[in-house]
Design a protein around this motif. Sequence first.
Motif, PDB file in Angstrom:
ATOM      1  N   UNK A 181       0.830  -1.205   0.000  1.00  0.00           N
ATOM      2  CA  UNK A 181       0.000   0.000   0.000  1.00  0.00           C
ATOM      3  C   UNK A 181       0.866   1.259   0.000  1.00  0.00           C
ATOM      4  N   UNK A 182       1.933   1.247   0.804  1.00  0.00           N
ATOM      5  CA  UNK A 182       2.796   2.438   0.888  1.00  0.00           C
ATOM      6  C   UNK A 182       3.430   2.752  -0.471  1.00  0.00           C
ATOM      7  N   UNK A 183       3.929   1.738  -1.153  1.00  0.00           N
ATOM      8  CA  UNK A 183       4.598   1.968  -2.431  1.00  0.00           C
ATOM      9  C   UNK A 183       3.595   2.306  -3.537  1.00  0.00           C
ATOM     10  N   UNK A 184       2.400   1.713  -3.464  1.00  0.00           N
ATOM     11  CA  UNK A 184       1.365   2.046  -4.447  1.00  0.00           C
ATOM     12  C   UNK A 184       0.919   3.495  -4.273  1.00  0.00           C
ATOM     13  N   UNK A 188       5.766   4.358  -6.190  1.00  0.00           N
ATOM     14  CA  UNK A 188       7.063   3.688  -6.366  1.00  0.00           C
ATOM     15  C   UNK A 188       6.911   2.181  -6.533  1.00  0.00           C
ATOM     16  N   UNK A 189       5.712   1.724  -6.900  1.00  0.00           N
ATOM     17  CA  UNK A 189       5.493   0.288  -7.114  1.00  0.00           C
ATOM     18  C   UNK A 189       6.345  -0.192  -8.280  1.00  0.00           C
ATOM     19  N   UNK A 264      -2.984  -7.594  -2.753  1.00  0.00           N
ATOM     20  CA  UNK A 264      -2.405  -8.471  -3.776  1.00  0.00           C
ATOM     21  C   UNK A 264      -2.817  -8.014  -5.183  1.00  0.00           C
ATOM     22  N   UNK A 265      -4.094  -7.638  -5.326  1.00  0.00           N
ATOM     23  CA  UNK A 265      -4.576  -7.186  -6.629  1.00  0.00           C
ATOM     24  C   UNK A 265      -3.859  -5.916  -7.069  1.00  0.00           C
ATOM     25  N   UNK A 266      -3.746  -4.939  -6.169  1.00  0.00           N
ATOM     26  CA  UNK A 266      -3.032  -3.698  -6.492  1.00  0.00           C
ATOM     27  C   UNK A 266      -1.554  -3.980  -6.716  1.00  0.00           C
ATOM     28  N   UNK A 267      -1.015  -4.927  -5.943  1.00  0.00           N
ATOM     29  CA  UNK A 267       0.406  -5.235  -6.056  1.00  0.00           C
ATOM     30  C   UNK A 267       0.777  -5.784  -7.421  1.00  0.00           C
ATOM     31  N   UNK A 268      -0.040  -6.663  -7.953  1.00  0.00           N
ATOM     32  CA  UNK A 268       0.208  -7.194  -9.294  1.00  0.00           C
ATOM     33  C   UNK A 268      -0.210  -6.203 -10.369  1.00  0.00           C
TER      34      UNK A 268
END
Length: 485
Positions: A181-184, A188-189, A264-268
């Motif tokens: 969440x922090x990187x999104x 910076x993801x 997980x969804x935002x991460x991918x």
Amino acid sequence: MSAEAGSGQERGLRRELRFWEAIALSIGIMAPGAAMALNGTLPASLVGRAVPLAFLFASVGILFVSYSFIRLTGYFNHAGSAYALSGVTLGPRAGFFSGWALLGTYLAFTAASTAEVGLFGQAFLDGTGIWPNAEWLLISLVAAALIWFIAYGDIKIATRALLSMEGLTVTLIVIVVVVIFARVFAGTAPSGQSFTLSPFTPPSGVGFGTVALAAVFGLLSFGGFEGAASLGEETDNPRRNIPRAIATAVIAMGVFYTIVMLAQTLGFGVDKQGTESFASSSAPLGDLSRSYVGPIMADAINFGVMVSAFASALGTATAGSRMLFALCRDGFLSRRLGETSDRTGSPANALAVVMVIAIVAFVAQRIGGVSAVNAFFYPGTIGVLSMLVTYIVVNVGALRFLFLSRRVRAWEAIVPVIALAILIYVIYANVYPVPAFPFNVFPYVVAAWLVLGLGIVLFVPGLARRIGANLAEREGLAVEESPGS
């Protein structure tokens, strides 16, 4: 059963647990760490970015399903869990059938989760270089021995171990989620992913029916939420603490699952490439840990999921041994299986049966060339199907007991009715369209188990009468007003 009864003429369970120790069993069986490690990939292949929406639907659905357990445990406390809840509300034959189905679930889940320990233990040892190409069967056998040892001991130690182990895994997952969440949010993801609430809306071309089907797999992540009910004879003030434990476990895990699936969804990524990466990942949490934090965190997640699977196997072995203990104490098979250890108070003989069956199951799969992944999924699928039958019987019993006798407000009847519709739909979705081999065989395996249980209760002379008499006379099963009414 009262403490006096347990220490008097009958060797019984000891009432020594508190609320947090009861909730530990439900959470331990659900194994949130292990669930979040695997259970989002198939929904991602169905609904793309809308995996969090599917898990939100599943969380609401399980609230309806759990209602009957929450209400009925406000009246009855018994080591047999669904066996007693169905037996008192629908009669001894229905009670035995329900307990038999749930016993099948716990046996299958113990084998599945112990194999899963081997699966993620193998990934951890290989990833860290401690034991390249580790043999998952050896890891699972060591885990089974430890599970047996802990479950045989003091129940307080077992439940506290469950809470500690799941707490470790959940903490590791929370760290990964916070970093994602922090990187999104910061932009910076790894692939420039940005924050959006679009995962709570279906993508174009995905209808409600598809989201509902994906929610089926989210619903299965809650399997075992009723575990605390099997500690009804070992928890203080069970008519208050057991319903609270079940409700708290369901609500807390619903929130946790939805947030983790959003991360997980935002991460991918919510685009086509991102959702395809999510759907095709064999270890999504590990992959995200590696890309967002680093390889050390990926190894830590594999270790945490291994611990979570261990906790789940410990939870199902604990609950399964109490189910078999309760059935045999009331006249099934041998009275020896309905006795407890003088030293620890655990149902030691019943536990031995549960563990031997589980060990034989995963060893046989390994000998047959089944991979660690499938050694988890095969018995896990069988256990889920049997579990759904138990949930249906309990909800029918709740309708009869709570509403025909006007113990609760009439409008609440809609809750178990909706729960029954959900459960029937989940069973339907698991058998049609007909899945590929060997999953197409598993419904017949479950049907054979259920027919065997039905035959036992119908044709073993006097079994139903003995069960009915024992359920009726056991302290704590007399009909009283629930404190929550």
